[in-house]
Design an enzyme around this catalytic site. Sequence first.
Site, PDB file in Angstrom:
ATOM      1  N   SER A   1       4.313   1.922   6.975  1.00 26.82           N
ATOM      2  CA  SER A   1       5.691   2.234   6.597  1.00 26.82           C
ATOM      3  C   SER A   1       6.146   3.481   7.327  1.00 26.82           C
ATOM      4  O   SER A   1       5.317   4.305   7.753  1.00 26.82           O
ATOM      5  CB  SER A   1       5.786   2.485   5.080  1.00 26.82           C
ATOM      6  OG  SER A   1       7.070   2.969   4.727  1.00 26.82           O
TER       7      SER A   1
ATOM      8  N   TYR B   1       2.450   6.251  -3.080  1.00 28.80           N
ATOM      9  CA  TYR B   1       2.707   5.190  -2.098  1.00 28.80           C
ATOM     10  C   TYR B   1       2.718   5.769  -0.689  1.00 28.80           C
ATOM     11  O   TYR B   1       2.081   5.232   0.224  1.00 28.80           O
ATOM     12  CB  TYR B   1       4.042   4.520  -2.408  1.00 28.80           C
ATOM     13  CG  TYR B   1       4.492   3.495  -1.391  1.00 28.80           C
ATOM     14  CD1 TYR B   1       4.060   2.175  -1.475  1.00 28.80           C
ATOM     15  CD2 TYR B   1       5.359   3.841  -0.360  1.00 28.80           C
ATOM     16  CE1 TYR B   1       4.475   1.228  -0.546  1.00 28.80           C
ATOM     17  CE2 TYR B   1       5.780   2.900   0.572  1.00 28.80           C
ATOM     18  CZ  TYR B   1       5.341   1.598   0.474  1.00 28.80           C
ATOM     19  OH  TYR B   1       5.754   0.661   1.398  1.00 28.80           O
TER      20      TYR B   1
END
Length: 253
Positions: free
Chosen positions: A138, A151
């Site tokens: 990401s 995360y």
Amino acid sequence: MKLSGNTVFITGATSGIGRGLAEALHRLGNQVIISGRRKHLLDEVTAANPGMQGIELDITSPDSIASVASWLKTNHPTLNVLINNAGLMPFDDPASAIDDAVTLNILTTNLLGPIRMTSALIEHLKAQPSATIIHNTSVVSFMPLAGNAVYSAGKAALHSYTQTQRFALRDTSVEVIEIAPPWVDTDLIHKSGDPRAMPLDAYIEDTIRQLGAGAQEIIVDGIRALRDNPGTGEYKLIAEFNQMLVDNPIPVD
């Protein structure tokens, strides 16, 4: 990466980026096997894409991973592409106590899942004439979000793992690719149509183009400056970015 003639296994492929990649690769002439926890969603995707196959997988379970890996090697001996896509993105607050169960679930899914899935298939992939491992990290690997701290940390760790795995496999038939999506308009958090989010179709199209061009790290132009950010001034940009999100929050139902 060659874009056709592969046997591809994708985790977490019943929605969002995983489904988008599965359908794009299916259209290009690959045998695609998708996985997820919910059979009815697997059936929905495979029914919409005749020839695609689905298998239930709990990416948090070592036993489930081992069982699926064994099934793949038996039923799809030409398997040569693994796409580690499964993930979840709950909110947290590192300025407060974070529920340990939430932390473990995020890291078990987003970090240990790809490591375990790859480990279960690595010898099989190395035996193929040409193979590819793709890890979905990401933009938060490089620009962490304060509201998704665990995360972000897990994706940064997977980015690190990808880099070292690529080096370790440098003299084998296996290439290691990282896709680091920007904010894409999917239901990972909330599909809102926010203009700051990249449309899914556009993201998939650009990702497939870069894969075909031989890129080892798939970064869309909109986040290239964030990828190139590391340095002694890193925190200033991270703070400014997170303050922008505080001032203009992502809409969530």
